[in-house]
Design an enzyme around this catalytic site. Structure first.
Site, short mmCIF file in Angstrom:
data_model
loop_
_atom_site.label_atom_id
_atom_site.label_comp_id
_atom_site.label_asym_id
_atom_site.label_seq_id
_atom_site.Cartn_x
_atom_site.Cartn_y
_atom_site.Cartn_z
N SER A 63 0.83 -1.20 0.00
CA SER A 63 0.00 0.00 0.00
C SER A 63 0.88 1.27 0.00
CB SER A 63 -0.96 -0.04 1.18
OG SER A 63 -1.97 0.93 1.04
N ASP A 112 -10.21 -4.50 -4.30
CA ASP A 112 -9.57 -3.57 -3.38
C ASP A 112 -10.38 -2.27 -3.34
OD1 ASP A 112 -7.89 -1.74 -2.07
OD2 ASP A 112 -6.07 -2.60 -2.92
N HIS A 134 -7.86 -5.41 -0.34
CA HIS A 134 -6.69 -4.55 -0.19
C HIS A 134 -5.58 -5.23 0.59
CE1 HIS A 134 -4.33 -0.93 -0.07
NE2 HIS A 134 -4.34 -0.90 1.26
#
Length: 251
Positions: free
Chosen positions: A102, A198, A228
């Site tokens: 991320s 996601d 995610h």
């Protein structure tokens, strides 16, 4: 491995875990996501994998994250980038593969651009470069944007925890570190793992990163039912297989 601490050149005391690489092996550096830390399932399994295979390993918590000192709301992209570079410079030797999740994907890319002689490969999980400007800011309502600009912060709901503070400093500072609007010069192998379900970082954002990167040895794996976090057992198995592939590619 035991958690220990080091102090960055900027005076921040950061928590980290590390193991030295066996002769000739790579060091895999984990870079956490936004408001995440080095106790998550993916990083712990990566640490075990590195121990089994003889590769070096480093994980650390950014300022204001996990066990490191500082307040989260004081953080900026500049600060967390400086933390990442300090961790690399002081706690690793030799050739590096950065595994970024991320926001950690953004930090991995910024580190690769800043240390091209050290970073030889990238494994990016739901990478979120430029997320403060291109993902977060447009999602805020006009009222939330006004709060940020006028009072200096707003509270953002979280699917994982209590609402957290997003500051004007974070948004404005993030703009200077945007990288998706120009070619991203990196010639090593790149592997991207991205869930198509996601809700935080759309798979189209990863596709935009693919277009921006100059690397020719780049593959993106889209997981149709992946979210995610990509922390299911099959997701972690895929990550570790990707690490095996990267190690073989750079052998």
């Amino acid at each position: 491995m035991t958690t220990t601490y080091f102090t960055t050149p900027g005076g921040n005391r950061l928590a980290f875990r590390r193991r030295a690489a066996s002769a000739g092996q790579l060091t895999f550096v984990w870079m956490c996501g936004f408001k995440s830390d080095m106790t998550g399932s993916k990083v712990m399994r990566l640490e075990d994998w590195a121990d089994r295979t003889g590769h070096g390993f480093l994980a650390f918590d950014y300022s204001g994250h996990g066990q490191s000192d500082g307040a989260f709301e004081d953080g900026t992209v500049s600060q967390w980038r400086a933390d990442a570079l300090a961790a690399i410079d002081s706690q690793t030797d030799g050739r590096l593969v950065i595994v970024g999740s991320s926001m950690g994907g953004w930090m991995a890319l910024l580190a690769a651009l800043a240390r091209p002689d050290r970073v030889k490969g990238l494994i990016l999980i739901a990478p979120a470069p430029d997320f403060t400007e291109k993902l977060m800011w447009p999602e805020f309502s006009a009222a939330a944007q006004a709060e940020i600009m006028q009072q200096g912060y707003t509270l953002r709901p979280s699917d994982y925890d209590a609402p957290y503070v997003i500051t004007r400093a974070l948004i404005e500072d993030g703009r200077q570190w945007q990288i998706l609007d120009a070619p991203i010069a990196f010639d090593g192998p790149v592997r991207i793992l991205q869930g198509m379900q996601d809700a935080d970082v759309p798979w189209t954002h990863a596709a935009r990163l693919v277009d921006a990167m100059t690397a020719s040895d780049l593959t993106i794996t889209l997981i149709k039912d992946g979210d995610h976090r990509l922390s299911r057992e099959q997701d972690i198995a895929r990550l570790l297989a990707t690490c095996d592939d990267m190690a073989a590619t750079l052998a």
